[in-house]
Design a protein around this motif. Structure first.
Motif, PDB file in Angstrom:
ATOM      1  N   HIS A 224      27.326 -45.149  13.391  1.00  0.00           N
ATOM      2  CA  HIS A 224      28.492 -45.118  14.286  1.00  0.00           C
ATOM      3  C   HIS A 224      27.944 -45.019  15.708  1.00  0.00           C
ATOM      4  N   GLY A 225      28.368 -45.946  16.566  1.00  0.00           N
ATOM      5  CA  GLY A 225      27.844 -45.987  17.925  1.00  0.00           C
ATOM      6  C   GLY A 225      28.915 -45.923  18.984  1.00  0.00           C
ATOM      7  N   GLY A 226      28.464 -45.685  20.201  1.00  0.00           N
ATOM      8  CA  GLY A 226      29.363 -45.650  21.346  1.00  0.00           C
ATOM      9  C   GLY A 226      28.685 -45.011  22.531  1.00  0.00           C
ATOM     10  N   GLY A 227      29.395 -44.931  23.633  1.00  0.00           N
ATOM     11  CA  GLY A 227      28.855 -44.327  24.842  1.00  0.00           C
ATOM     12  C   GLY A 227      28.748 -42.817  24.719  1.00  0.00           C
ATOM     13  N   LEU A 228      27.839 -42.256  25.514  1.00  0.00           N
ATOM     14  CA  LEU A 228      27.617 -40.810  25.498  1.00  0.00           C
ATOM     15  C   LEU A 228      28.893 -40.034  25.804  1.00  0.00           C
ATOM     16  N   ASP A 229      29.776 -40.613  26.598  1.00  0.00           N
ATOM     17  CA  ASP A 229      31.009 -39.928  26.981  1.00  0.00           C
ATOM     18  C   ASP A 229      32.028 -39.869  25.838  1.00  0.00           C
ATOM     19  N   LEU A 230      31.765 -40.560  24.729  1.00  0.00           N
ATOM     20  CA  LEU A 230      32.685 -40.544  23.600  1.00  0.00           C
ATOM     21  C   LEU A 230      32.361 -39.458  22.567  1.00  0.00           C
ATOM     22  N   ARG A 231      31.243 -38.772  22.763  1.00  0.00           N
ATOM     23  CA  ARG A 231      30.868 -37.756  21.767  1.00  0.00           C
ATOM     24  C   ARG A 231      31.985 -36.732  21.562  1.00  0.00           C
ATOM     25  N   PHE A 232      32.553 -36.252  22.670  1.00  0.00           N
ATOM     26  CA  PHE A 232      33.666 -35.309  22.592  1.00  0.00           C
ATOM     27  C   PHE A 232      34.726 -35.723  23.601  1.00  0.00           C
ATOM     28  N   PRO A 233      35.982 -35.770  23.182  1.00  0.00           N
ATOM     29  CA  PRO A 233      36.460 -35.362  21.854  1.00  0.00           C
ATOM     30  C   PRO A 233      36.508 -36.479  20.817  1.00  0.00           C
ATOM     31  N   HIS A 234      36.329 -37.742  21.245  1.00  0.00           N
ATOM     32  CA  HIS A 234      36.659 -38.855  20.347  1.00  0.00           C
ATOM     33  C   HIS A 234      35.848 -38.841  19.056  1.00  0.00           C
TER      34      HIS A 234
END
Length: 473
Positions: A224-234
């Motif tokens: 599962h990947g994404g930008g560092l800013d998505l770690r919390f809360p998404h």
């Protein structure tokens, strides 16, 4: 060497072992299409494009899912009477697709829109209610954070120390509880409302990705990947609701670093973003790709004018070497067998070390140029093939047909015509032993930043960046 990736949940490098080595599965959170893409969106998408390419080289098949969040508070807020939310979302989705394609990002295997998976979201919410991890209040449904003891494991936080969820507070059992289903509001358009067992409404942001990843990849997948800013809360909320519903969910969590301007993260909310369209108008798309790929994917990338200058100079060296090798070696060089350099593979296997991999590319080019100078055709051919393989994996091959439209521009054609004419004038002066005139033409060409190479089959030219940009690379 075994591929190792930094797993955000483990906070460590882990050997990557896919569920099925014949088919690596990846889910990446795509854009919320309330407005057009900025350069940070391109950097994030490119990070996972390179990971996907390397996994394909290592394992063969990769099933890559990147969603489109086309229903969200921000999409509704940016809609107007003349452009409903669904029209705005589609227009912005096309803008993202164009920007991704411009820098050579491969299209995903599947690109689902959130609005196409509402039934799957309702089913997942019902499972959570039945398991005692969600509750309905006045037509909305919330995830009960305190019912799930593992909540906070992705970002290593305790619920009591977390920020409150921005969802409506009315009726929530705890401030951190987040919405799975949002009851319809009078001010919101009817077209943004779906029927549910709890009343009309629309899905919360987090439930969308849990439902879509399960629908297209199954209850368990590799990355599962994404930008560092998505770690919390998404991503924290995705992990909680999926595992609370009984799904194993993602085995590895991979996050790319953010783009900064000065000391601040670049974002739409801060108003300090560089629009992708503006950057692509100002720079060759291949240069943009190189500039965004050159830093390690987990590091912050600070954008400045020199970022693109350095990328352009590096690409020109690659292009010059590959063109020179083709001229000298001809088609016979493609009969040469060349292994992918071990140092390149080791760099890529070490948490996708693209900066170190690019260093191997440039070192191989230097060895290839030295072999060409020495007349060692075999060594030059091996270097040429190796460079082609490496830049091909990174999506940075300037000879790839997808970049030819840039080379065939009116400006490039005009420059080629002018330089070719001056080369002919120089050749004529040398033939008549008019050395003064020949030197004058040569000096004029050099002053324009153009390098000449005299070979038995004629004189060839290329842009010479060494005198002005070499020291910055």
């Amino acid at each position: 060497m075994t591929l190792r990736l930094h797993d955000t949940k483990a906070q460590a490098l882990r050997d990557f072992v896919p569920i099925d080595p014949r088919n690596v599965t990846i889910y990446v959170c795509g854009p919320t299409v309330q407005s057009g893409p900025h350069i940070g969106h391109l950097r994030g998408a490119l990070s996972f494009d390179i990971l996907r390419r390397w996994l394909a080289d290592r394992f063969g098949r990769v099933t890559f899912v990147r969603n489109v969040t086309d229903i969200d508070d921000k999409v509704l807020a940016n809609a107007t009477e003349s452009e409903p939310w669904w029209a705005l979302a589609y227009r912005m989705e096309l803008a993202f697709t164009r920007a991704y394609a411009a820098i050579g990002i491969l299209p995903p295997t599947y690109e689902p829109r959130a609005t196409a998976s509402i039934p799957q979201m309702l089913e997942l919410i019902e499972r959570l209610i039945d398991a005692g991890h969600a509750y309905a209040v006045d037509g909305s449904v919330y995830f009960d954070v305190r019912s799930w003891s593992a909540y906070g494991e992705l970002t290593n936080q305790r619920p009591d120390a977390m920020e409150s969820s921005p969802d409506t507070d009315a009726g929530k059992r705890a401030p951190q509880d987040f919405a799975l289903w949002k009851a319809a509001k009078p001010e919101e358009p009817v077209s943004a409302t779906w029927e549910s067992p709890w009343g009309p409404g629309r899905p919360g942001w987090h439930i969308e990705c849990s439902a879509m990843s399960r629908r297209y990849l199954g209850p368990e997948f590799d990355i599962h990947g994404g930008g560092l800013d998505l770690r919390f809360p998404h991503h924290e909320n995705e992990l909680a609701q999926s595992t609370a519903a009984g799904d194993p969910f993602a085995r590895y969590w991979v996050h790319n670093g953010l783009v900064t301007v000065g000391d601040q993260k670049m974002s739409k909310s801060l108003g300090n973003f560089l629009l992708a369209d503006d950057v692509l108008r100002a720079h060759d798309p291949l240069v943009v790709r190189y500039a965004l790929a050159a830093a390690h994917y987990r590091s912050s990338l600070s954008i400045s004018p020199s970022t693109f200058d350095e990328a352009e100079a590096a690409l020109e060296r690659i292009r010059t070497f590959m063109d020179r090798a083709d001229r000298v070696l001809g088609a016979a060089s493609w009969l040469t067998v060349a292994e992918l350099p071990e140092a390149f593979a080791a760099a890529m296997d070490d948490d996708l070390g693209v900066p170190q991999a690019l260093a191997v590319v440039h070192e191989t080019m230097r060895a290839g140029n030295a072999a060409l100078d020495a007349g060692d055709r075999d060594a030059a051919a091996r270097a040429s093939i190796a460079v082609g393989r490496m830049v091909g994996i990174l999506g940075l091959n300037p000879q790839d047909p997808q970049w030819r439209t840039m080379d065939a521009s009116a400006e490039a054609s005009a420059l080629d015509a002018l330089v070719t004419t001056m080369i002919a004038q120089r050749a004529e002066a040398r033939a008549t032993k008019d050395w003064t005139a020949a030197d004058r033409v040569r000096d004029a060409i050099a002053a324009a930043g153009i390098a000449l190479e005299d070979t038995p089959d004629g004189t060839h030219w290329s842009l010479d960046d060494r005198s002005t940009k070499e020291q910055r690379i």
